[in-house]
Design a protein around this motif. Structure first.
Motif, PDB file in Angstrom:
ATOM      1  N   TYR A 194     -17.164   2.009 -10.978  1.00 48.04           N
ATOM      2  CA  TYR A 194     -16.729   0.904 -12.300  1.00 48.04           C
ATOM      3  C   TYR A 194     -15.274   1.414 -12.787  1.00 48.04           C
ATOM      4  O   TYR A 194     -15.098   2.463 -12.995  1.00 48.04           O
ATOM      5  CB  TYR A 194     -17.877   1.100 -13.395  1.00 48.04           C
ATOM      6  N   LYS A 195     -14.588   0.257 -12.865  1.00 47.11           N
ATOM      7  CA  LYS A 195     -13.015   0.656 -13.086  1.00 47.11           C
ATOM      8  C   LYS A 195     -12.726  -0.021 -14.082  1.00 47.11           C
ATOM      9  O   LYS A 195     -11.300  -0.187 -14.408  1.00 47.11           O
ATOM     10  CB  LYS A 195     -12.106   0.146 -11.703  1.00 47.11           C
ATOM     11  N   GLY A 196     -13.455  -0.627 -14.864  1.00 50.72           N
ATOM     12  CA  GLY A 196     -13.291  -1.271 -16.217  1.00 50.72           C
ATOM     13  C   GLY A 196     -13.569  -2.997 -15.907  1.00 50.72           C
ATOM     14  O   GLY A 196     -13.983  -3.154 -15.057  1.00 50.72           O
ATOM     15  N   GLY A 197     -13.791  -3.565 -17.309  1.00 49.91           N
ATOM     16  CA  GLY A 197     -14.127  -4.940 -17.233  1.00 49.91           C
ATOM     17  C   GLY A 197     -15.549  -5.131 -17.719  1.00 49.91           C
ATOM     18  O   GLY A 197     -16.061  -4.261 -18.231  1.00 49.91           O
ATOM     19  N   ARG A 198     -16.127  -6.296 -17.332  1.00 51.80           N
ATOM     20  CA  ARG A 198     -17.517  -6.444 -17.703  1.00 51.80           C
ATOM     21  C   ARG A 198     -18.578  -6.007 -16.980  1.00 51.80           C
ATOM     22  O   ARG A 198     -18.333  -5.660 -15.781  1.00 51.80           O
ATOM     23  CB  ARG A 198     -17.714  -7.966 -17.812  1.00 51.80           C
ATOM     24  N   ASP A 218     -10.573   7.074 -15.863  1.00 49.68           N
ATOM     25  CA  ASP A 218     -10.179   5.781 -15.522  1.00 49.68           C
ATOM     26  C   ASP A 218     -11.329   4.836 -14.929  1.00 49.68           C
ATOM     27  O   ASP A 218     -11.484   3.749 -14.787  1.00 49.68           O
ATOM     28  CB  ASP A 218      -9.079   5.442 -14.792  1.00 49.68           C
ATOM     29  N   GLU A 219     -11.967   5.693 -14.336  1.00 55.11           N
ATOM     30  CA  GLU A 219     -13.188   5.179 -13.194  1.00 55.11           C
ATOM     31  C   GLU A 219     -14.530   6.008 -13.593  1.00 55.11           C
ATOM     32  O   GLU A 219     -14.493   7.284 -13.806  1.00 55.11           O
ATOM     33  CB  GLU A 219     -12.944   5.081 -11.929  1.00 55.11           C
ATOM     34  N   ALA A 220     -15.635   5.310 -13.033  1.00 60.08           N
ATOM     35  CA  ALA A 220     -16.955   5.888 -13.064  1.00 60.08           C
ATOM     36  C   ALA A 220     -17.381   5.747 -11.711  1.00 60.08           C
ATOM     37  O   ALA A 220     -17.388   4.621 -11.166  1.00 60.08           O
ATOM     38  CB  ALA A 220     -17.832   5.073 -14.250  1.00 60.08           C
ATOM     39  N   HIS A 221     -18.008   6.675 -11.096  1.00 63.64           N
ATOM     40  CA  HIS A 221     -18.307   6.885  -9.846  1.00 63.64           C
ATOM     41  C   HIS A 221     -19.755   7.123  -9.789  1.00 63.64           C
ATOM     42  O   HIS A 221     -20.279   7.765 -10.382  1.00 63.64           O
ATOM     43  CB  HIS A 221     -17.708   7.897  -9.007  1.00 63.64           C
ATOM     44  N   ALA A 222     -20.482   6.755  -8.373  1.00 65.33           N
ATOM     45  CA  ALA A 222     -21.865   7.095  -8.258  1.00 65.33           C
ATOM     46  C   ALA A 222     -21.798   8.824  -8.459  1.00 65.33           C
ATOM     47  O   ALA A 222     -20.987   9.575  -7.820  1.00 65.33           O
ATOM     48  CB  ALA A 222     -22.167   6.748  -7.011  1.00 65.33           C
ATOM     49  N   THR A 241     -30.528  -1.077 -18.134  1.00 63.39           N
ATOM     50  CA  THR A 241     -29.596  -1.062 -16.650  1.00 63.39           C
ATOM     51  C   THR A 241     -28.287  -1.629 -16.914  1.00 63.39           C
ATOM     52  O   THR A 241     -28.677  -2.873 -17.252  1.00 63.39           O
ATOM     53  CB  THR A 241     -30.685  -1.652 -15.670  1.00 63.39           C
ATOM     54  N   LEU A 242     -27.341  -1.103 -16.707  1.00 60.08           N
ATOM     55  CA  LEU A 242     -26.083  -1.811 -16.463  1.00 60.08           C
ATOM     56  C   LEU A 242     -25.656  -2.019 -14.934  1.00 60.08           C
ATOM     57  O   LEU A 242     -25.869  -0.883 -14.179  1.00 60.08           O
ATOM     58  CB  LEU A 242     -25.047  -1.054 -17.159  1.00 60.08           C
ATOM     59  N   CYS A 243     -25.165  -3.036 -14.527  1.00 62.17           N
ATOM     60  CA  CYS A 243     -24.744  -3.342 -12.993  1.00 62.17           C
ATOM     61  C   CYS A 243     -23.677  -4.271 -12.754  1.00 62.17           C
ATOM     62  O   CYS A 243     -23.184  -5.004 -13.874  1.00 62.17           O
ATOM     63  CB  CYS A 243     -26.172  -3.674 -12.378  1.00 62.17           C
ATOM     64  N   ASP A 244     -23.553  -4.536 -11.899  1.00 61.97           N
ATOM     65  CA  ASP A 244     -22.653  -5.853 -11.271  1.00 61.97           C
ATOM     66  C   ASP A 244     -23.270  -7.006 -11.144  1.00 61.97           C
ATOM     67  O   ASP A 244     -24.576  -7.384 -11.057  1.00 61.97           O
ATOM     68  CB  ASP A 244     -22.297  -5.252  -9.776  1.00 61.97           C
TER      69      ASP A 244
END
Length: 520
Positions: free
Chosen positions: A333-337, A364-368, A385-388
């Motif tokens: 996750y690099k930002g945004g919705r 700046d980012e969240a990784h697995a 749950t937060l997801c794409d």
């Protein structure tokens, strides 16, 4: 973040019964890894991880605190949890998102009630465990007895990796059974300097005794180790570590370490064992969930190439803003919705934060594999749950126990009624085991929690954090009468009123109906 970096991550928590020394261990971890430059002591109210005012005053851990440290090139994400049963919510949600457990035992008491609770929860979530037998310097400390309590009470296979040199006031160090070396610590350096030496006449019998116990257990789970054991040969260090790691990750054994954190002995080997024997996020089991629209089962592997998925496991108020702690299971996750699949809402996080106790650092980012915090989420609560949004996934939520005790509360000043309710609602967002309700029959405001200490902490927080004075009392009991047996009655009326005669008779029978059937 590359695959190599993910292999260098360890997400683990330190768990124990109250007063076994969890936070004392954590403070040494922070010091020896260079995260802090002074050891904070719990008994002095100076522990970094016990950052809440009440934690410092009471000398106990109330809320789980996260931090991030580096050790020998590895990135360790650590959660320090409470040991008191009243705050078991922190244990439950931490175990849900961690890959490994360090289970701390008191060398005198061994396995205690909360230890058993933690063990059951770790088994339910399939979390590999290593155990640290602490307080080897206490009067009555007994390493073998504490290890036996693990075997007898938890029905597990303890695997000693270190053996203590002496006990109580004579505890001076440990024997490394895998490497065959003696480890001692310099008091002048607060344990930062560890000395390695070869076994002598005093420690050689301890090495032989410990290695016998190690081989007897490990040989049951590895054929190569068993073959070496039967031939009377000592396996190579590489073979031993590989066999121990495999048996640990499969849950077949629990590696045992020992030391005394307060006297600064045994913490560095604990960090080495976290790296050597607990899993990286890439080795964790893939998470399963359901598509929120079709209910079809979907799997997310712990890989950066997978669609983003994360679980919100903790909410916390920080200077008036809400922080949502998440464990990222897949993707980047690099930002945004972000899509909240549990609430069917779109969230717009304001910032991604790396957290160290009560200090935050923007990233700046969240990784697995990451455990981070997000700010600016409006709808998300614990277990969501937060997801794409283009690849929706609904993970299993976190189940919590129901409250066991209730008290009535009211503000000391009438004009604070609305402020009190708003503050309680904020605390309820943070703590799923805390409940707030208004009793329609008595008009009382009732709060419920996991114990007297739990509610006492909540009431104190109201005064210290929200500036609302609260008076507490017992909930009023509403008594209602009900028919329990059966009876009959009859009456007659016969009278002349004016020029007319009036007569009537009635017969009534009353009987108890089944519970919940109402009146008929």
């Amino acid at each position: 973040m590359s695959k190599v970096r993910m292999e260098k991550i360890r997400n683990f928590g330190i768990f124990a019964h109250i007063d076994a020394g969890k936070t004392t261990i954590t403070e040494r971890v922070l010091y020896y890894t260079g995260r802090t430059h002074k050891i904070g002591e719990v008994h002095d109210g100076a522990a970094v991880m016990d950052w809440m005012k009440q934690e410092q005053e009471r000398g106990i851990t109330i809320t789980a605190a996260t931090t991030r440290v580096e050790w020998n090139g590895y990135d360790l994400h650590l959660i320090d949890t409470p040991g008191h049963v009243d705050f078991t919510v922190e244990v439950e949600r931490s175990l849900r998102v961690l890959d490994g457990v360090v289970l701390v035992l008191d060398a005198v008491a061994g396995v205690q009630p909360q230890t058993e609770t933690i063990w059951r929860q770790s088994i339910a979530y399939h979390v590999p465990t290593i155990s640290f037998i602490n307080k080897m310097d206490r009067i009555g400390a007994d390493f073998e007895r504490a290890m036996a309590s693990l075997r007898d009470k938890l029905r597990t296979k303890p695997l000693p990796l270190f053996w203590p040199i002496g006990a109580e006031s004579n505890f001076s160090g440990i024997v490394d059974l895998v490497e065959g070396q003696v480890r001692t610590w310099e008091d002048s350096s607060l344990g930062a300097t560890m000395t390695l030496s070869e076994p002598d006449e005093e420690t050689l019998p301890l090495l032989e005794k410990g290695r016998e116990a190690l081989m007897e257990t490990l040989a049951d789970f590895n054929d190569e180790v068993a073959e070496s054991y039967l031939e009377g040969e000592w396996p190579s260090t590489e073979l031993l570590k590989s066999a121990i790691r495999k048996a640990t990750l499969s849950g077949q054994v629990v590696p045992i370490l020992c030391g005394t954190a307060l006297r600064n002995k045994g913490v560095q080997p604990l960090l080495d064992c976290v790296v050597d024997y607990l899993p990286s996020p890439g080795e964790a089991r893939p998470v399963e969930g359901k598509h929120p629209k079709t209910d079809e089962v979907e799997v997310r592997k712990p890989k950066l190439e997978e669609p983003f998925s994360a679980l919100a496991f903790k909410l916390q108020q920080d200077s008036g803003r809400k922080m949502t702690y998440i464990r990222v299971y897949s993707g980047v996750y690099k930002g945004g919705r972000l899509y909240n699949a549990t609430r069917d809402r779109v969230e717009k996080p304001a910032a991604i934060l790396s957290v160290h106790a009560d200090k935050k650092e923007r990233v700046d980012e969240a990784h697995a594999g990451d455990i981070l915090a997000l700010t600016g989420l409006k709808w998300t609560t614990t277990g969501d749950t937060l997801c794409d949004q283009n690849h929706p996934l609904l993970l299993e939520t976190i189940a919590f126990a129901d409250p066991v005790i209730s008290i009535a509360v009211e503000p000391k000043r009438t004009q604070d009624e609305e402020k009190m309710l708003e503050a309680f609602q904020r605390i309820q967002e943070e703590d799923p085991t805390f409940k707030l309700e208004a009793n329609a029959e008595t008009g009382q405001t009732i709060i419920s929690g996991m114990g007297e200490l739990h509610l006492e902490v909540v009431v104190t927080r109201m005064e210290e954090e929200f500036n609302v004075g609260v008076t507490v009392g017992k909930p009023q009991v509403v008594c209602k009468e009900s028919v329990t047996g059966s009876a009959e009655g009859s009456a007659s009326f016969d009278r002349v009123l004016g020029d007319h005669r009036h007569a009537a008779s009635a017969k009534v029978r009353v009987a108890a109906a089944g519970r919940g059937n109402g009146n008929s």
